[in-house]
Design an enzyme around this catalytic site. Structure first.
Site, mmCIF file in Angstrom:
data_model
loop_
_atom_site.group_PDB
_atom_site.id
_atom_site.type_symbol
_atom_site.label_atom_id
_atom_site.label_comp_id
_atom_site.label_asym_id
_atom_site.label_seq_id
_atom_site.Cartn_x
_atom_site.Cartn_y
_atom_site.Cartn_z
ATOM 1 N N ARG A 266 0.808 -1.230 0.000
ATOM 2 C CA ARG A 266 0.000 0.000 0.000
ATOM 3 C C ARG A 266 0.833 1.269 0.000
ATOM 4 N NH1 ARG A 266 -2.670 -3.339 3.576
ATOM 5 N NH2 ARG A 266 -4.555 -4.242 2.667
ATOM 6 N N LYS B 27 3.428 11.564 -11.135
ATOM 7 C CA LYS B 27 2.538 10.731 -11.954
ATOM 8 C C LYS B 27 3.251 9.418 -12.227
ATOM 9 C CE LYS B 27 -0.297 13.787 -14.815
ATOM 10 N NZ LYS B 27 -0.618 14.063 -16.220
ATOM 11 N N GLU C 224 10.707 18.542 -24.543
ATOM 12 C CA GLU C 224 9.940 18.863 -23.328
ATOM 13 C C GLU C 224 10.506 20.118 -22.647
ATOM 14 O OE1 GLU C 224 7.193 17.251 -22.393
ATOM 15 O OE2 GLU C 224 7.333 15.194 -23.149
ATOM 16 N N LYS D 114 8.113 22.919 -13.551
ATOM 17 C CA LYS D 114 7.222 21.775 -13.320
ATOM 18 C C LYS D 114 6.882 21.685 -11.837
ATOM 19 C CE LYS D 114 5.842 17.180 -14.274
ATOM 20 N NZ LYS D 114 5.939 15.953 -15.053
ATOM 21 N N GLU E 182 -3.908 17.449 -11.042
ATOM 22 C CA GLU E 182 -4.468 17.882 -12.325
ATOM 23 C C GLU E 182 -5.980 18.080 -12.248
ATOM 24 O OE1 GLU E 182 -2.684 15.811 -15.647
ATOM 25 O OE2 GLU E 182 -4.039 16.783 -17.052
ATOM 26 N N ARG F 79 -1.841 22.339 -14.077
ATOM 27 C CA ARG F 79 -1.066 21.177 -14.515
ATOM 28 C C ARG F 79 -1.392 20.785 -15.952
ATOM 29 N NH1 ARG F 79 1.257 16.323 -10.787
ATOM 30 N NH2 ARG F 79 2.392 15.370 -12.481
ATOM 31 N N ASN G 29 0.472 19.694 -20.669
ATOM 32 C CA ASN G 29 0.099 18.848 -21.801
ATOM 33 C C ASN G 29 0.189 19.595 -23.131
ATOM 34 O OD1 ASN G 29 -0.467 16.596 -20.220
ATOM 35 N ND2 ASN G 29 -2.505 17.384 -19.738
ATOM 36 N N HIS H 221 0.748 17.904 -26.413
ATOM 37 C CA HIS H 221 0.569 16.481 -26.127
ATOM 38 C C HIS H 221 -0.712 15.877 -26.693
ATOM 39 C CE1 HIS H 221 4.060 16.934 -23.621
ATOM 40 N NE2 HIS H 221 3.994 15.696 -23.189
ATOM 41 N N HIS I 278 -0.011 12.947 -28.831
ATOM 42 C CA HIS I 278 -0.550 11.632 -28.483
ATOM 43 C C HIS I 278 -1.174 10.955 -29.714
ATOM 44 C CE1 HIS I 278 -2.597 8.632 -25.962
ATOM 45 N NE2 HIS I 278 -3.587 8.782 -26.817
ATOM 46 N N HIS J 101 8.243 9.737 -28.025
ATOM 47 C CA HIS J 101 7.305 10.649 -27.359
ATOM 48 C C HIS J 101 7.702 12.122 -27.549
ATOM 49 C CE1 HIS J 101 4.588 12.215 -24.309
ATOM 50 N NE2 HIS J 101 5.624 12.842 -23.768
HETATM 51 N N1 LIG Z 1 5.167 10.223 -15.277
HETATM 52 C C1 LIG Z 1 5.175 11.282 -16.042
HETATM 53 O O1 LIG Z 1 4.821 12.391 -15.620
HETATM 54 C C2 LIG Z 1 5.664 11.142 -17.449
HETATM 55 C C3 LIG Z 1 5.898 12.286 -18.206
HETATM 56 C C4 LIG Z 1 6.415 12.115 -19.492
HETATM 57 C C5 LIG Z 1 6.679 10.848 -19.982
HETATM 58 N N2 LIG Z 1 6.423 9.767 -19.206
HETATM 59 C C6 LIG Z 1 6.695 8.415 -19.694
HETATM 60 O O2 LIG Z 1 8.096 8.306 -19.901
HETATM 61 C C7 LIG Z 1 8.345 7.295 -20.870
HETATM 62 C C8 LIG Z 1 9.406 7.765 -21.800
HETATM 63 O O3 LIG Z 1 10.581 8.033 -21.065
HETATM 64 P P1 LIG Z 1 12.011 8.094 -21.756
HETATM 65 O O4 LIG Z 1 11.928 8.935 -22.956
HETATM 66 O O5 LIG Z 1 12.978 8.421 -20.721
HETATM 67 O O6 LIG Z 1 12.173 6.610 -22.332
HETATM 68 P P2 LIG Z 1 12.913 5.290 -21.795
HETATM 69 O O7 LIG Z 1 12.831 5.143 -20.355
HETATM 70 O O8 LIG Z 1 12.400 4.196 -22.658
HETATM 71 O O9 LIG Z 1 14.433 5.576 -22.208
HETATM 72 C C9 LIG Z 1 14.758 5.707 -23.569
HETATM 73 C C10 LIG Z 1 15.908 4.757 -23.951
HETATM 74 O O10 LIG Z 1 17.124 5.279 -23.439
HETATM 75 C C11 LIG Z 1 17.799 4.285 -22.666
HETATM 76 N N3 LIG Z 1 18.525 5.017 -21.641
HETATM 77 C C12 LIG Z 1 18.014 5.608 -20.539
HETATM 78 N N4 LIG Z 1 18.972 6.299 -19.904
HETATM 79 C C13 LIG Z 1 20.110 6.118 -20.611
HETATM 80 C C14 LIG Z 1 21.440 6.591 -20.461
HETATM 81 N N5 LIG Z 1 21.768 7.449 -19.489
HETATM 82 N N6 LIG Z 1 22.364 6.193 -21.359
HETATM 83 C C15 LIG Z 1 22.013 5.383 -22.385
HETATM 84 N N7 LIG Z 1 20.785 4.926 -22.597
HETATM 85 C C16 LIG Z 1 19.833 5.294 -21.707
HETATM 86 C C17 LIG Z 1 16.727 3.368 -22.200
HETATM 87 O O11 LIG Z 1 17.235 2.083 -21.919
HETATM 88 C C18 LIG Z 1 15.771 3.353 -23.387
HETATM 89 O O12 LIG Z 1 16.242 2.447 -24.334
HETATM 90 C C19 LIG Z 1 7.025 7.008 -21.524
HETATM 91 O O13 LIG Z 1 6.554 5.756 -21.083
HETATM 92 C C20 LIG Z 1 6.109 8.115 -21.018
HETATM 93 O O14 LIG Z 1 4.757 7.697 -20.890
HETATM 94 C C21 LIG Z 1 5.926 9.890 -17.960
HETATM 95 ZN ZN LIG Z 2 5.604 14.500 -22.485
#
Ligand SMILES: NC(=O)c1ccc[n+]([C@@H]2O[C@H](COP(=O)([O-])OP(=O)(O)OC[C@H]3O[C@@H](n4cnc5c(N)ncnc54)[C@H](O)[C@@H]3O)[C@@H](O)[C@H]2O)c1
Ligand SMILES: [Zn+2]
Length: 370
Positions: free
Chosen positions: A125, A147, A189, A231, A241, A246, A250, A253, A257, A271
């Site tokens: 939990r 999030k 971003e 942020k 949100e 907040r 987006n 986005h 999306h 993304h």
């Molecule tokens: N929670 C939130 O508020 C929020 C906001 C925006 C995006 N997201 C989510 O984030 C995700 C995308 O995140 P991302 O773009 O970081 O993608 P990711 O976590 O898939 O990383 C991208 C790639 O880079 C590699 N990688 C990561 N760090 C590295 C490093 N230092 N050196 C070499 N390779 C590295 C990873 O293994 C992966 O292959 C999506 O699922 C999205 O929905 C969440």
């Molecule tokens: Zn985003």
């Protein structure tokens, strides 16, 4: 601020936490995490790619701080954010004999941060967790704000929780191993913050973005800290949100999306790349609706183009597909009562939420967009 560590506070009363930004934070993580621990046990969750480059310095620092630890290594990629991997992850964490006071440590990009954060929110939990974001996207966006989510068959991020970390350690040194395409996607971003609320920040990026992308320490620190500060302020005003604050995050986005959905949420369009093009579309649509001037839209397009990010639907094979895109926009989580919620710009540095973007106007715009 050259090479130094800066601290920002996310002000959320008893859920408030610090974000540390700067070099060397992975190798010193143990000493930063230890004071927050109720039990000197950590479970590190990472992915295979990040593990190769950055896990050892982290576990060495946990050893040095006298923190017992296990590591769980997930396959990389968005496919990991599903129920099957989530199920295995929580089983593996539970097999480490955790208690409420155990700290989960998410070492990786947004994928690791989102699945690990959701595990932390639900295991026993709710157990404490720390975010150590290793992509630029995760450092300026996903690791801050609480999030957490995984994907289901019905769509992205549909199963999740608002759950704040106890600490965020954004190590600028981690970005040295990040592929350039991922760096650029995260940069989109960063630009978003300038476009929604800080024209001065956009002006600076427009002049100095190359320094950020070349990982020049002072420029990178400024970009990450300014983004995180914005942020953090927005999250402090509107944690769950429920208001409009907040929702501004987006920006780009809703269009983005739809582009991601139509290209299959994969390597075809990352993304951040979708957000980059989504921001260009939001400016162009605002100009068409008489809400924003054309010079600002042109400036934004030129900047995004100069950063090698996509600015045209045709470049990703989505020109002339208005109905498919509109259908995805209609399914966006931000839909309320059948109208499409969009974040639109008045000018660079000033965006607003509109709940009544007309589907007909959008369709005509998407049909004509190159
Ligand atoms: N929670 C939130 O508020 C929020 C906001 C925006 C995006 N997201 C989510 O984030 C995700 C995308 O995140 P991302 O773009 O970081 O993608 P990711 O976590 O898939 O990383 C991208 C790639 O880079 C590699 N990688 C990561 N760090 C590295 C490093 N230092 N050196 C070499 N390779 C590295 C990873 O293994 C992966 O292959 C999506 O699922 C999205 O929905 C969440
Ligand atoms: Zn985003």
């Amino acid at each position: 601020m050259n090479g130094t560590i800066e601290t920002l506070r996310v002000e959320l009363d008893e859920r408030g936490y610090d974000i540390l930004v700067g070099p060397g934070l992975i190798a010193t993580a143990g000493e930063h995490i230890r004071p927050l621990m109720r039990r000197k046990q950590a479970v590190v969750v990472t992915d295979e790619i990040v593990a190769k480059a950055h896990l050892k310095p982290l576990t060495d620092s946990l050893d040095a701080a006298g923190i017992a630890h296990h590591s769980i290594i997930l396959p990389p990629g968005e496919g990991t954010k599903d129920l099957a991997h989530f199920g295995r992850l929580v089983d593996d964490v539970l097999a480490c004999n955790i208690e409420r006071g155990t700290m989960l440590v998410a070492l990786g990009g947004g994928v690791v941060g989102d699945i690990c954060g959701f595990a932390a929110a639900t295991l026993l939990r709710g157990i404490d967790f720390v975010q150590i974001p290793t992509t630029l996207l995760a450092q300026v966006d996903s690791s801050v704000g609480g999030k957490t989510a995984i994907n289901t068959a019905a769509g992205k991020n549909l199963l999740g929780a608002f759950y704040q970390p106890r600490l965020v350690l954004a190590d600028s040194g981690a970005l040295a191993t990040l592929p350039r395409r991922e760096l650029l996607a995260g940069y989109a971003e960063t630009v978003k913050y300038g476009l929604i609320a800080d024209a001065g920040f956009f002006d600076w990026l427009d002049g100095d973005a190359r320094k950020v992308l070349e990982l020049e320490p002072a420029a990178l620190n400024r970009a990450v800290i300014t983004s995180c500060r914005m942020k953090a302020e927005i999250v402090a005003r509107d944690e769950r949100e429920t208001g409009d604050a907040r929702a501004l995050l987006n920006f780009g986005h809703t269009f983005g999306h739809a582009l991601e959905a139509e290209t299959g949420f994969g390597d075809a369009l990352l993304h951040g790349e979708a957000v980059a093009l989504g921001m260009v579309l939001a400016f162009d649509f605002a100009v068409r609706m008489g809400l924003c001037n054309g010079q600002d839209a042109t400036r934004v397009r030129r900047h995004i183009e100069a950063m090698d990010l996509p600015t045209e639907l045709g470049a990703i094979g989505l020109a002339g597909k208005p109905d498919a895109l509109l259908a995805h926009m209609g399914k966006d989580k931000k839909v309320r009562d059948g109208t499409i919620t969009l974040i639109l710009p008045r000018r660079i540095g000033d965006a607003f939420v509109t709940r009544d973007a007309g589907a007909q106007d959008l369709r005509a715009f998407l049909a004509e967009a190159a």
